[in-house]
Design an enzyme around this catalytic site. Structure first.
Site, mmCIF file in Angstrom:
data_model
loop_
_atom_site.group_PDB
_atom_site.id
_atom_site.type_symbol
_atom_site.label_atom_id
_atom_site.label_comp_id
_atom_site.label_asym_id
_atom_site.label_seq_id
_atom_site.Cartn_x
_atom_site.Cartn_y
_atom_site.Cartn_z
ATOM 1 N N GLU A 152 0.809 -1.230 0.000
ATOM 2 C CA GLU A 152 0.000 0.000 0.000
ATOM 3 C C GLU A 152 0.836 1.271 0.000
ATOM 4 O O GLU A 152 0.619 2.188 0.806
ATOM 5 C CB GLU A 152 -0.978 -0.036 1.176
ATOM 6 C CG GLU A 152 -1.977 -1.183 1.065
ATOM 7 C CD GLU A 152 -2.927 -1.320 2.235
ATOM 8 O OE1 GLU A 152 -3.391 -2.459 2.471
ATOM 9 O OE2 GLU A 152 -3.207 -0.321 2.915
ATOM 10 N N GLU A 265 -5.858 -10.829 -1.032
ATOM 11 C CA GLU A 265 -6.625 -10.628 0.215
ATOM 12 C C GLU A 265 -8.123 -10.605 -0.079
ATOM 13 O O GLU A 265 -8.854 -9.717 0.357
ATOM 14 C CB GLU A 265 -6.199 -9.299 0.883
ATOM 15 C CG GLU A 265 -4.718 -9.188 1.185
ATOM 16 C CD GLU A 265 -4.340 -7.895 1.906
ATOM 17 O OE1 GLU A 265 -3.138 -7.591 1.942
ATOM 18 O OE2 GLU A 265 -5.251 -7.212 2.433
#
Ligand code: G3I
Length: 384
Positions: A152, A265
């Protein structure tokens, strides 16, 4: 074309990992794991053992937790270097004892890094970051061979996310982390991981592609990438789920860079559709069609869920009550479980890859857009 009648029989031979073992390509079917339920709940461990061939540690292998977040004061720089691998070892050792691949998650993520890093000079931070990567990879060397190195680093608009590493080390911190990780374990597979990057022709999806293309062009030792896949069936704008075509084309161009790609995820929120029938239809279609689209690309080597039972999902802590996974709170298979299993089984030798999913277009021969039954219209103010 939508298929809603996925086959419902639950004999072990038809587990997710068994379907993957019969596929015409290697498929990691993995899930995020928490040490507490692994030790405390036999059904949690039994379902994990039966259904998955790979695991990732959901929380306890991150920098802050490894320094004893909650027990130690992570605002005090004396905590740096004081590692406690107990919780992470519980999950990693269980996985290896049960012949599961382990993916390390995550070496560098600003959200779970110790707050005391703010007190360091740029040079001190560079030293501690390098030592952190060497220490954690060194400790698990030979047990963990695949790592999410950086997570991220991109903001929703595709620019580099403002965080301690960018502020003090500049944009090259990402490249530096991969070079250090490669030095720490030259045999390790090194991945970059991010969210909301699953669709081609979107600001963050394109920035993700260009970040990786730039790292490859600089011969940075990076081998693959993870696209998180926290899908929201009721999402609009940049939160709208990609169509199978958009996802497939995104993975194709990443594969053309010589990278492996995994959905890292996956979970599928549906509660904001506020219609139980539509919620089931949407969840099944997303688990089936997006997984088929992803695996239909040669470079896609894995589907990782962010948990597997609605009893243990970050969504309910972070967002709101939802049932985003494939097993219910009693570890019973949901319709989405069979949809996912059918998607994986469609890569079985002799099966028809694609399983009838719209892969090259968003609109079918009847003029229906993929997901038209449940996709939400763009709110007035978002239609510019
Ligand atoms: O284990 C403790 C428990 O002992 C304590 O009673 C409880 C109450 O404070 O906290 C528990 O720890 C929590 C841990 O999850 C396990 O449930 C931490 O407070 C909480 O911060 C932690 O959140 C995790 C978060 O990352 C931060 O690491 C989530 O489970 C995990 O799902 C989430 O995962 C991230 C990925 O790494 C990156 N992408 C987004 C994804 C979702 O945010």
């Amino acid at each position: 074309m939508t298929r809603n009648n996925y086959h419902n029989n639950n004999d072990n031979h038809d587990s997710l990992s068994h379907a993957a073992s019969r596929a015409c390509k290697h498929i990691d079917i993995g899930t995020a794991v928490l040490p507490q339920p692994l030790q405390a709940e036999s059904l949690y461990a039994a379902t994990l053992q039966r259904e998955f061939n790979a695991i990732v540690v959901e929380h306890d292998l991150k920098w802050g937790p490894l320094l004893g977040e909650g027990q130690n004061d992570l605002n005090d720089i004396k905590c740096l270097g004081q590692y406690d691998f107990t919780q992470a070892d519980i999950v990693v050792n269980w996985a290896l004892q049960h012949d599961k691949k382990v993916k390390g998650h995550v070496l560098v993520w600003h959200v779970t890094s110790p707050p005391c890093l703010q007190q360091l000079t740029a040079e001190q931070l560079r030293e501690h970051l390098q030592r952190h990567i060497y220490t954690v990879m060194g400790y698990f060397r030979g047990r963990i061979r695949t790592w999410d190195v950086v997570n991220e680093a991109l903001a929703p608009d595709g620019s580099l996310a403002e965080n301690i590493f960018l502020q003090k080390l500049g944009p090259s911190y990402i490249e530096k982390c991969f070079r250090w990780a490669h030095q720490a374990d030259p045999d390790a597979v090194l991945l970059y991981n991010d969210n909301k990057v699953e669709a081609i022709d979107t600001p963050k999806g394109d920035a993700f592609y260009h970040l990786l293309a730039d790292l490859k062009a600089k011969q940075v030792p990076i081998h693959g990438c993870g696209m998180q896949g926290h899908f929201n069936a009721a999402g609009t704008g940049r939160n709208r789920p990609p169509t199978p075509r958009m996802l497939k084309q995104q993975i194709r161009r990443l594969g053309d860079l010589g990278l492996t790609v995994n959905l890292s995820e996956v979970d599928v929120r549906t509660s904001r559709l506020e219609n139980p029938v539509l919620e089931t239809v949407a969840q099944k279609q997303i688990y089936h069609d997006l997984v088929v689209a992803a695996l239909s690309e040669p470079s896609c080597d894995g589907i990782w869920l962010w948990g597997f039972s609605d009893k243990h999902t970050w969504v309910s802590h972070f967002y709101y009550d939802d049932q985003p996974l494939i097993f219910d709170e009693d570890y019973q298979q949901k319709p989405s479980y069979y949809a996912l299993r059918e998607a994986i089984a469609s890569f079985g030798v002799g099966s028809v890859v694609g399983n009838g999913v719209l892969l090259e277009e968003d609109v079918n021969v009847h003029g229906n857009t993929w997901g038209h039954e449940w996709m939400q219209p763009e709110p007035e103010d978002e239609i510019c």
